[in-house]
Design a protein around this motif. Sequence first.
Motif, PDB file in Angstrom:
ATOM      1  N   THR B 213      -1.416  -0.767   3.015  1.00  0.00           N
ATOM      2  CA  THR B 213      -1.933  -0.708   1.644  1.00  0.00           C
ATOM      3  C   THR B 213      -2.822  -1.709   1.311  1.00  0.00           C
ATOM      4  O   THR B 213      -2.889  -2.640   0.375  1.00  0.00           O
ATOM      5  CB  THR B 213      -0.846  -0.517   0.906  1.00  0.00           C
ATOM      6  N   ALA B 257       3.027  -2.826  -1.967  1.00  0.00           N
ATOM      7  CA  ALA B 257       2.153  -1.968  -2.870  1.00  0.00           C
ATOM      8  C   ALA B 257       1.553  -3.081  -3.850  1.00  0.00           C
ATOM      9  O   ALA B 257       1.565  -2.948  -5.145  1.00  0.00           O
ATOM     10  CB  ALA B 257       3.130  -1.308  -3.659  1.00  0.00           C
ATOM     11  N   GLY B 301       3.819   1.249  -6.841  1.00  0.00           N
ATOM     12  CA  GLY B 301       2.511   1.689  -6.973  1.00  0.00           C
ATOM     13  C   GLY B 301       1.595   1.597  -8.215  1.00  0.00           C
ATOM     14  O   GLY B 301       0.872   2.167  -8.541  1.00  0.00           O
ATOM     15  N   THR B 345       1.782   7.300  -5.849  1.00  0.00           N
ATOM     16  CA  THR B 345       0.587   6.684  -5.621  1.00  0.00           C
ATOM     17  C   THR B 345      -0.685   6.558  -6.615  1.00  0.00           C
ATOM     18  O   THR B 345      -1.551   7.392  -6.201  1.00  0.00           O
ATOM     19  CB  THR B 345      -0.194   7.008  -4.089  1.00  0.00           C
TER      20      THR B 345
END
Lengths: 254, 441
Positions: B213, B257, B301, B345
């Motif tokens: 990520t 995240a 997210g 996401t």
Amino acid sequence: MDKAERNALWVAVAGHAVLFGALSLNLIHATRKLPPVEEAIPVEITDVALQSAAREQLAAPERADSPETPPPEPETAEAAEAAPPEPVSKTPPPEPAPEKPKPQPKQKPAETLAKKAPAPQAAKPRLDKNWLANVIGKSKPDAAPAQLDGAAAASLGQALRSQIKPCWEPPTGSPAIDELRVLVEVNFAKDGSVRGVPRVVGREGVNADNRAYLAPFETAALRAVSRCAPISLPPELYEHWKNVELSFDRRLRN
Amino acid sequence: MRMLRPFLIAALAAAGLAGTANAQLRVDISGGISAPMPIAIPDMPTPAPAATAAGNTAELGRKVAEIVTNDLRNSGLFRPLNGNLPDVGMTQVAAPDFAAWQGRSAQALVQGFVQVNPDGSLTVGCYLYDIFLKSELARQGFVVRPAFWRRAAHKCADTVYTRITGEGPYFDSRVVYISETGPKRNRVKRLAIMDQDGANHRFITNGQSIVLTPRFAPGHQQIVYMSYAGKRPRIYVYDINAGTQRLVADLPNMTFAPRFSPDGRYIIFSMATSGNTDIYRVNASGGGLTRLTNSPGIDTGGSYSPDGSKIVFESDRGGTQQLYVMNADGSNQRRISFGDGRFGTPAWSPRGDLIAFTKMGGGQFRIGIMSPDGGGERLLTNAWQDEGPSWSPNGRVILFFRSAQGSGKADLWSVDLTGVNERKVPTPLDGSDPSWSPILP
């Protein structure tokens, strides 16, 4: 092992040691250094030392103040963009008004009109001019413009619209573009070609959400006229279409 | 509406009534069609062929035109002319032969030149013409070191794209992503960076520890990501100029995240503590830990709105994975996704008008968009497994990664907001988790 072989062996050993060291260093550093990002310096092209041949050409159009602002050439589309926004109620067209419009023109047989009308261009069989002339009921060709009644004006307008609209490709990137509308004044020659340069004479609905699209929108409107010209309309009615105002928008209506 | 009234009156006049004999005919042209614009981009000449670190300027002129051509074609909004185009001399660069180009049915023309300056830098001149209006629409020069010649070409393409479409630029930008190689059980995952078109590809990490990520910082000089470099997954920031990575905050639990705030002052991330995952915020320098969500279940997210006032995130607090929006301080949390299936996401568009997401349901993962209030949901892709959307700097294109059914091999793809223009982004190995940089300076 002679001397040359010994030397070669030492060179090989030293080389491997260097390689091992380099690889070890690379493993120690989990991340790699990248070349820094530099600015791509925007420059005014006229500032750059161009070769003389090109310089003359470059110097001809005036420099724009910024890359977004097109150069203020009076003969181009950009001139219209640079012009201050005008209210919708625009100035009257420069064409002198005819002294006395004939109240009720005499009807002429359609055949006569058909003979006088030039043959429709092969490439643009878009309009039955005989039909249009009949509907409008114009009598004397080249005479002072007669009064068009509602249906006649609508027919002429529809004929013009159908010939320009296929070239109207406005920007599509935002729903806010639907609010935009620009007025373009066009002078047509009798053969249907554009006389001079069409210009934007009004704009409407400009707001913060669609301002970035205005210049492309105006250019697209002017391009539509240029691309679809010459148009084909009854020359008998030339006085009615030699100077027209086209209103461009993106809303789905006609 | 009041502003439009004069238009309505005029429209009625044009449509229905005649007025006096000398009244100007007025015609409304509404609607319009949408088609890729035919555009001619001939090779760019050089005033004097000269060798540079990036090759001869004559050769560079050809390559610059090629990059501009590819950029504009990939946008889906242009149709560059194919085939051999006539040579353009330096004298024609600023004085094109409009009639000849009109004959090739192009509507716009891009010309330019490449020259070496006395200090060794390159100048790429870029001119945009409207062939039917016979006028210049834009011109701009770009001075770069030879090593960055491709960026000057992208800047030229951006100049053209912006003037014709009204959209912001996006070609001169980069992408970070996770490069993957090796067998499924022992994947080597490396952080990699490349230009938006796949050129100048480089690995940033050496693959010893798994990274996931990555996300660009607003200044495009830093990348925040999760790495297993320590005992547990934690968040690091990589500085592109310094070539170093640093741990953002030494926290006792696994953190993941991450994303920067639009002003670069904060990093938000998720942290799992005793079976509950919430979203936290720290200063970009590491201190000032603040908890933003506090609900049972997994909140993760997080993605800021471009003005920094709100955060969209995913949460299963309602039973299934859905999208929620909250104020940047964690207040006023509310659900925005309500359709069938699950949503994950989220990524807030840099234009602010849309939120992209991965929608899971019906055996598929698909990329979709909705407005920040949850309305207007629209799916853009339709493959087996598409996920992880990231926006182009102008909010018109979305990068994502697509996994193949069976092999699980992933690669990078882009799709525009119409959903029609879908393209594979070239990478040397498999790729996942792309993040698009802001536009470069």
